[in-house]
Design a protein around this motif. Structure first.
Motif, PDB file in Angstrom:
ATOM      1  N   ILE A   8       0.832  -1.205   0.000  1.00 24.39           N
ATOM      2  CA  ILE A   8       0.000   0.000   0.000  1.00 24.39           C
ATOM      3  C   ILE A   8       0.868   1.257   0.000  1.00 24.39           C
ATOM      4  N   VAL A   9       1.914   1.270   0.827  1.00 28.39           N
ATOM      5  CA  VAL A   9       2.768   2.449   0.948  1.00 28.39           C
ATOM      6  C   VAL A   9       3.502   2.732  -0.366  1.00 28.39           C
ATOM      7  N   THR A  10       3.926   1.692  -1.075  1.00 26.11           N
ATOM      8  CA  THR A  10       4.754   1.872  -2.276  1.00 26.11           C
ATOM      9  C   THR A  10       3.955   1.843  -3.580  1.00 26.11           C
ATOM     10  N   LEU A  11       2.623   1.766  -3.505  1.00 22.36           N
ATOM     11  CA  LEU A  11       1.807   1.648  -4.718  1.00 22.36           C
ATOM     12  C   LEU A  11       2.010   2.785  -5.715  1.00 22.36           C
ATOM     13  N   PRO A  12       2.072   4.070  -5.302  1.00 18.90           N
ATOM     14  CA  PRO A  12       2.257   5.137  -6.302  1.00 18.90           C
ATOM     15  C   PRO A  12       3.485   4.935  -7.178  1.00 18.90           C
ATOM     16  N   PHE A  13       4.572   4.441  -6.609  1.00 19.71           N
ATOM     17  CA  PHE A  13       5.778   4.210  -7.403  1.00 19.71           C
ATOM     18  C   PHE A  13       5.601   3.014  -8.333  1.00 19.71           C
ATOM     19  N   ASP A  14       4.775   2.061  -7.931  1.00 20.31           N
ATOM     20  CA  ASP A  14       4.469   0.935  -8.807  1.00 20.31           C
ATOM     21  C   ASP A  14       3.682   1.411 -10.022  1.00 20.31           C
ATOM     22  N   VAL A  15       2.755   2.345  -9.810  1.00 20.48           N
ATOM     23  CA  VAL A  15       1.979   2.909 -10.913  1.00 20.48           C
ATOM     24  C   VAL A  15       2.900   3.661 -11.879  1.00 20.48           C
ATOM     25  N   VAL A  16       3.820   4.459 -11.336  1.00 17.32           N
ATOM     26  CA  VAL A  16       4.756   5.208 -12.178  1.00 17.32           C
ATOM     27  C   VAL A  16       5.654   4.255 -12.956  1.00 17.32           C
ATOM     28  N   LYS A  17       6.131   3.210 -12.285  1.00 17.33           N
ATOM     29  CA  LYS A  17       6.980   2.215 -12.956  1.00 17.33           C
ATOM     30  C   LYS A  17       6.259   1.588 -14.131  1.00 17.33           C
ATOM     31  N   THR A  18       5.005   1.211 -13.918  1.00 15.07           N
ATOM     32  CA  THR A  18       4.223   0.610 -14.997  1.00 15.07           C
ATOM     33  C   THR A  18       4.037   1.583 -16.149  1.00 15.07           C
ATOM     34  N   ARG A  19       3.687   2.835 -15.828  1.00 17.23           N
ATOM     35  CA  ARG A  19       3.473   3.829 -16.881  1.00 17.23           C
ATOM     36  C   ARG A  19       4.748   4.047 -17.693  1.00 17.23           C
ATOM     37  N   ARG A  20       5.893   4.147 -17.036  1.00 11.88           N
ATOM     38  CA  ARG A  20       7.155   4.369 -17.739  1.00 11.88           C
ATOM     39  C   ARG A  20       7.481   3.210 -18.667  1.00 11.88           C
ATOM     40  N   GLN A  21       7.264   1.980 -18.199  1.00  9.04           N
ATOM     41  CA  GLN A  21       7.632   0.824 -19.009  1.00  9.04           C
ATOM     42  C   GLN A  21       6.627   0.562 -20.129  1.00  9.04           C
ATOM     43  N   VAL A  22       5.366   0.846 -19.879  1.00  9.70           N
ATOM     44  CA  VAL A  22       4.356   0.671 -20.920  1.00  9.70           C
ATOM     45  C   VAL A  22       4.581   1.663 -22.054  1.00  9.70           C
ATOM     46  N   GLU A  23       5.149   2.826 -21.734  1.00  4.73           N
ATOM     47  CA  GLU A  23       5.377   3.850 -22.742  1.00  4.73           C
ATOM     48  C   GLU A  23       6.465   3.479 -23.740  1.00  4.73           C
ATOM     49  N   LEU A  24       7.195   2.394 -23.497  1.00  2.11           N
ATOM     50  CA  LEU A  24       8.225   1.974 -24.440  1.00  2.11           C
ATOM     51  C   LEU A  24       7.618   1.748 -25.817  1.00  2.11           C
ATOM     52  N   GLY A  25       8.067   2.495 -26.803  1.00  2.16           N
ATOM     53  CA  GLY A  25       7.542   2.370 -28.155  1.00  2.16           C
ATOM     54  C   GLY A  25       6.319   3.213 -28.437  1.00  2.16           C
ATOM     55  N   GLU A  26       5.790   3.906 -27.399  1.00  2.00           N
ATOM     56  CA  GLU A  26       4.565   4.678 -27.585  1.00  2.00           C
ATOM     57  C   GLU A  26       4.768   6.177 -27.365  1.00  2.00           C
ATOM     58  N   LEU A  27       6.002   6.588 -27.082  1.00  2.00           N
ATOM     59  CA  LEU A  27       6.248   8.010 -26.838  1.00  2.00           C
ATOM     60  C   LEU A  27       5.972   8.849 -28.072  1.00  2.00           C
ATOM     61  N   GLN A  28       6.344   8.303 -29.241  1.00  2.00           N
ATOM     62  CA  GLN A  28       6.106   9.055 -30.475  1.00  2.00           C
ATOM     63  C   GLN A  28       4.614   9.251 -30.698  1.00  2.00           C
ATOM     64  N   ALA A  29       3.819   8.235 -30.314  1.00  2.00           N
ATOM     65  CA  ALA A  29       2.375   8.346 -30.481  1.00  2.00           C
ATOM     66  C   ALA A  29       1.802   9.479 -29.645  1.00  2.00           C
ATOM     67  N   ARG A  30       2.442   9.767 -28.511  1.00  2.00           N
ATOM     68  CA  ARG A  30       1.947  10.832 -27.643  1.00  2.00           C
ATOM     69  C   ARG A  30       2.703  12.136 -27.848  1.00  2.00           C
ATOM     70  N   LYS A  31       3.601  12.132 -28.840  1.00  2.00           N
ATOM     71  CA  LYS A  31       4.405  13.323 -29.137  1.00  2.00           C
ATOM     72  C   LYS A  31       5.206  13.764 -27.922  1.00  2.00           C
ATOM     73  N   LEU A  32       5.792  12.761 -27.233  1.00  2.00           N
ATOM     74  CA  LEU A  32       6.653  13.018 -26.092  1.00  2.00           C
ATOM     75  C   LEU A  32       8.049  12.494 -26.399  1.00  2.00           C
ATOM     76  N   THR A  33       9.045  13.043 -25.773  1.00  2.00           N
ATOM     77  CA  THR A  33      10.402  12.543 -25.899  1.00  2.00           C
ATOM     78  C   THR A  33      10.776  11.844 -24.606  1.00  2.00           C
ATOM     79  N   PRO A  34      11.751  10.950 -24.641  1.00  2.00           N
ATOM     80  CA  PRO A  34      12.148  10.288 -23.404  1.00  2.00           C
ATOM     81  C   PRO A  34      12.535  11.268 -22.311  1.00  2.00           C
TER      82      PRO A  34
END
Length: 320
Positions: free
Chosen positions: A226-252
């Motif tokens: 429970i205490v570390t969940l926010p960082f787990d969410v961020v970790k998932t978002r960062r890793q899911v974005e692999l290959g999708e940054l261009q789709a969102r017009k974001l840079t690493p």
């Protein structure tokens, strides 16, 4: 003077087998819950029409739809999950029950990460090395669990990311992973040892029983998750974005900071977005920690008793 050899100890191989047996059972049991958690965490605000690519390159077929082969592409809506049970039902209905065990091979390869069994600081410091070492496997597992795709598609995405960002792309999400795992490990082992000792005193026993280790593992794992969940969410978002940054017009560079990702999540989904996947993570971590540690302790006890019955008692005589 005589001394008796210590037959109560177990060998390093027996300790490794004890740890891996618990990790294996845990991985098979909780992988579906991990898939659900990551799917819930990976849900993002949809991209509007025409915001994927100005041309189709075949890398984003899971996210974009090409229009009559003329190079135009638009966002393909993904299945939206309204909760843990809804995600279970929709994934099984649309992708088949096998999808609930997506990413199991890299999960099993990560089993060695669970072998460090030292409380507090020792566990936390060991976790840094383990998390860094297995970070590419964690990336692969997260990508496989976040959406239905083949290993061939995943390899294509990874190659493209490595070509664009360099080999450090394989360690995407390492920062929030460490911010999640190091405090988790420290809190888990500290609370586990304290809880086990308290339950032993309460039950007036010197040796922890299976139920004591199971309950201590479940409670300590729940608190840490429970205490570390926010960082787990961020970790998932960062890793899911692999290959999708261009789709969102974001840079690493514009999306790599843990703080910036947190701000983006809050802007898109509110503060509760940082706790996406709360229920499946809790349902996953509590039994996972309980099964892992109780299986480990049970196996250690088994090997210790075997050693006592099979090893001869050695006596060393020292005449002065």
């Amino acid at each position: 003077m005589s001394a008796q050899a210590n037959v109560d100890s177990i060998t390093p191989v027996q300790q490794m087998l004890s740890s891996c047996s618990g990790a294996l059972i845990t991985s098979l049991f909780v992988t579906p819950l991990d898939v659900i958690k990551i799917r819930l965490q990976a849900q993002t605000s949809p991209l509007s029409k025409g915001k994927c690519f100005v041309y189709c390159n075949g890398l984003m077929d899971h996210l974009c739809v090409c229009e009559n082969g003329n190079g135009k592409a638009w966002y393909k809506p993904q299945g939206h999950f309204n909760g843990t049970l809804d995600a279970f039902v929709k994934i099984i209905r649309m992708e088949g029950i096998k999808s609930l065990w997506s990413g199991l091979p890299p999960t099993l390869l990560r089993m060695g990460e669970k072998a460090d069994l030292a409380p507090l600081f020792a566990g936390a410091s060991a976790r840094v090395g383990a998390a860094t070492l297995i970070s590419p496997l964690e990336l692969i597992r997260t990508k496989l669990q976040s959406e239905r795709q083949s290993y061939r598609q995943l390899i294509t995405v990874i190659r493209s990311a490595v070509h664009t960002e360099g080999w450090l792309a394989l360690w995407r999400g390492l920062g929030p992973t460490l911010l999640r795992d190091v405090p988790f490990s420290a809190m888990y082992w500290y609370n586990y040892e304290k809880g086990k000792a308290w339950l032993c005193r309460y039950n007036k026993t010197t040796e922890p029983t299976f139920s004591i280790t199971f309950l201590s593992g479940a409670v300590s794992g729940s608190i840490a998750s429970i205490v570390t969940l926010p960082f787990d969410v961020v970790k998932t978002r960062r890793q899911v974005e692999l290959g999708e940054l261009q789709a969102r017009k974001l840079t690493p560079q514009t999306s790599s900071s843990t703080y910036k990702v947190m701000k983006r999540i809050v802007a898109e989904r509110g503060f509760q977005g940082l706790f996406a996947g709360f229920l499946p993570r809790l349902i996953k971590v509590a039994p996972a920690c309980a099964i892992m540690i109780s299986t480990y302790e049970f196996a250690k006890t088994f090997f210790r008793k075997q050693n006592q019955t099979t090893r001869p008692v050695l006596k060393i005589h020292n005449n002065t």
